[in-house]
Design a protein around this motif. Structure first.
Motif, mmCIF file in Angstrom:
data_model
loop_
_atom_site.group_PDB
_atom_site.id
_atom_site.type_symbol
_atom_site.label_atom_id
_atom_site.label_comp_id
_atom_site.label_asym_id
_atom_site.label_seq_id
_atom_site.Cartn_x
_atom_site.Cartn_y
_atom_site.Cartn_z
ATOM 1 N N LEU A 89 1.332 -1.462 0.000
ATOM 2 C CA LEU A 89 0.248 -0.095 -0.136
ATOM 3 C C LEU A 89 0.443 0.618 -0.516
ATOM 4 N N SER A 90 1.887 1.034 0.980
ATOM 5 C CA SER A 90 2.841 2.517 1.040
ATOM 6 C C SER A 90 4.042 2.280 -0.211
ATOM 7 N N LEU A 264 -7.218 5.327 3.699
ATOM 8 C CA LEU A 264 -8.661 5.348 3.392
ATOM 9 C C LEU A 264 -8.463 3.448 3.627
ATOM 10 N N MET A 265 -7.296 3.313 2.576
ATOM 11 C CA MET A 265 -7.184 2.089 2.658
ATOM 12 C C MET A 265 -6.410 1.373 3.867
ATOM 13 N N ARG A 266 -5.942 2.428 4.156
ATOM 14 C CA ARG A 266 -4.438 1.621 5.450
ATOM 15 C C ARG A 266 -5.375 1.558 6.635
ATOM 16 N N MET A 267 -6.050 2.769 7.248
ATOM 17 C CA MET A 267 -6.899 2.846 8.248
ATOM 18 C C MET A 267 -8.402 2.486 8.476
ATOM 19 N N LEU A 329 -9.825 -7.744 -8.104
ATOM 20 C CA LEU A 329 -9.741 -6.793 -8.777
ATOM 21 C C LEU A 329 -9.971 -5.160 -9.175
ATOM 22 N N GLY A 330 -10.252 -4.922 -7.880
ATOM 23 C CA GLY A 330 -10.894 -3.825 -7.770
ATOM 24 C C GLY A 330 -11.005 -2.551 -6.665
ATOM 25 N N THR A 331 -10.121 -3.767 -5.915
ATOM 26 C CA THR A 331 -9.501 -2.959 -4.931
ATOM 27 C C THR A 331 -7.662 -2.612 -5.357
ATOM 28 N N GLN A 496 -4.474 -9.156 0.339
ATOM 29 C CA GLN A 496 -4.988 -9.949 1.606
ATOM 30 C C GLN A 496 -6.081 -8.725 2.174
ATOM 31 N N LEU A 497 -5.960 -7.326 1.660
ATOM 32 C CA LEU A 497 -6.772 -6.541 2.284
ATOM 33 C C LEU A 497 -7.879 -6.644 1.629
#
Length: 530
Positions: A89-90, A264-267, A329-331, A496-497
């Motif tokens: 993510l980062s 938004l993704m991380r938290m 796929l969307g993420t 994973q998310l």
């Protein structure tokens, strides 16, 4: 003994530009800023080289967990640690930050007003932006989030346009007030339960009741919705873009908006998955509103900067929909959309600045036919606009298609909801080429405005400007033809998310378990028959 194997790469990448920004005061200069700007560019290149080296030699694509992790006790009385690390993510956004900021320094070549202060702010912002993506301590995240606001405010208020003080004040009010929600929600999560911790991994593993999750999620959504930005928290962005200079445009569009999507993704999604299951339909609706409202509003803008600013708001709506899709796929598409828009937005706003430097106007009605005297700028502006409208072969096309297909194949929503949402998303996709192509027509096509050409020297793009756009177009086109070059960096983490988010929805978790059971039964059937 310190070696390349145990070298604190992330700490160096964050601290180096900040420390070097303090050294600008001691750099000898004749007053024209030439030495200072070369000093800043060299610092930017060294830091970007360090990012690239750490990424190429120390980062494992297949590992979805934190890498290059470092943790040092900083203020033990407060439980505050210097804790940094990167994952899928980062890491892409750290690379994007180094790339865009280094090009923004090169784009700052014409700046002659207070060059020491200007490049000091750019370099300090460089380190602060990377810190936002790398820190893994909630309190430290809040501090770096706030630190990043100060350089932007000063860059807008000192080097901005006629209404720069209004735009800078509005920016700082929106973002600072929004930041309070990070502090409140972060402290609530840290003090919840038997242990007090600011470590993000530990916070994500705490067992929060649903009501608590919903309140914390709502607080984070307000704060990160300001930065993304989400309607109706977006109004600071057109004003900021309307008054900013070209390098500040590049940082706003290329990096700052991505902080909201990353958080938004991380938290929101990563730490509060059960609340995300309740908020996901709202994110889809807000994303659609962003796409259509901003596209329609862009039509009405007669200022070139404000037109592109609303285009940015529209494109960021796709990030919300991808994040709310509950699919791999969307993420993945949401992540790629942030990277793609960072490159495309930076290129468009740089060209807006280059056009203004020659025409000295931003009003579309005062332009027309300037492409005849500026063919290189015309060609670059057209190519970048085609990338923004998601032309096949460009990065924007791949990202938006991934989000469309990811949302369409999601089993988290009813068929009716998906059909309506997809139709409305399609409307936004149709509107985008209309307002972008009409913008190109008003600037470059048609009859030449003799009043403009007689008063302004419309020289074509210089080598420095061509180089900057070329650097941006190479990854835009490269991703368009071979998206795996970027998606492989983060796929393990986004998968994973997405799995975590699906597990938070009981209906989706049951479907997965039923499919797994059916698969096991199918595998066991041959052996049982024997």
């Amino acid at each position: 003994m310190l070696s390349l194997e145990n070298f604190p790469w992330l700490t160096f990448i964050i601290a180096f530009p900040i420390v070097m920004s303090l050294m600008i005061a001691f750099v000898p200069d004749k007053g024209d800023g030439k030495t200072i700007r070369w000093f800043a560019l060299v610092v930017g290149l060294i830091d970007f080289a360090a990012i690239a080296y750490a990424f190429c030699t120390k980062y494992d694509y297949s590992n979805p967990n934190l890498q290059l992790a470092e943790s040092y006790s900083w203020v033990p009385q407060l439980g505050l640690n210097w804790s940094v690390g990167v994952d899928g993510l980062s890491m892409p956004l750290v690379l994007l930050t180094g790339f865009i900021t280094t090009l923004a320094i090169l784009a700052s070549w014409p700046v002659t007003l207070k060059p020491r202060l200007f490049y000091f702010l750019l370099l300090s912002m460089y380190g602060a932006q990377i810190a936002v993506f790398a820190v893994q301590d909630m309190l430290l995240f809040f501090l770096t989030w706030e630190l990043e606001l100060i350089p932007v405010y000063l860059l807008l208020s000192i080097w901005g346009g006629y209404k720069r003080l209004y735009a800078a004040t509005k920016f700082i009010l929106y973002t600072a007030i929004g930041s309070l929600f990070i502090l409140v929600a972060g402290l609530a999560m840290a003090f919840y339960g038997d242990t007090v911790t600011f470590d993000m991994t530990a916070l994500a593993n705490k067992d929060y009741p649903l009501t608590f999750q919903l309140l914390a999620y709502g607080a984070f959504l307000i704060s990160y919705g300001v930065k993304l930005p989400i309607f109706p928290l977006h109004t600071w962005l057109p004003d900021a873009h309307g008054e900013a200079t070209a390098p500040v445009h590049m940082l706003l569009a290329g990096i700052l908006l991505k902080m909201g999507g990353y958080a938004l993704m991380r938290m929101n999604a990563g730490m509060l998955p059960e609340a995300h299951a309740y908020f996901a339909p709202i994110l889809v609706i807000l994303g659609i509103v962003n796409i259509i409202y901003a596209a329609l509003t862009s039509f009405a803008q007669r200022s070139l900067k404000r037109k592109i600013a609303y285009s940015s708001i529209s494109h960021m709506g796709f990030v919300l929909i991808g994040l709310a899709s509950f699919t791999d796929l969307g993420t993945s598409g949401a992540m790629l959309q942030m990277i793609s828009h960072g490159l495309i937005g930076a290129s468009l706003f740089f060209l807006v600045g280059a056009t203004y430097d020659r025409t000295h106007t931003l009003i579309l009605d005062e332009m027309g036919g300037v492409g005849q005297q500026m063919p290189k700028i015309f060609a670059m502006f057209t190519t970048c606009s085609l990338a923004s409208l998601a032309l096949p072969g460009m990065s924007g096309f791949v990202a938006e298609v991934m989000i469309f297909v990811g949302f369409a194949t999601s089993d988290a929503y009813s068929g009716t909801f998906k059909v309506i949402a997809l139709l409305l998303m399609a409307v936004g996709v149709i509107l985008t080429p209309v307002y972008l192509l009409s913008m190109l027509r008003e600037i470059f096509y048609g009859k030449e405005n003799t009043e403009l050409t007689s008063h302004q020297d419309l020289v074509d793009a210089e080598p420095r400007e061509v180089f900057i756009i070329t650097c941006l177009l190479i990854p835009i086109i490269g991703i368009g033809f071979y998206p795996k070059i970027v998606t492989q960096i983060y796929d393990s983490t986004t998968t994973q998310l997405a799995t975590t988010l699906r597990d938070a929805v009981p209906a989706l978790a049951n479907k997965r378990d039923n499919k797994r059971l059916a698969s096991l039964q199918a595998q066991a059937a041959p052996s049982l028959s024997k």
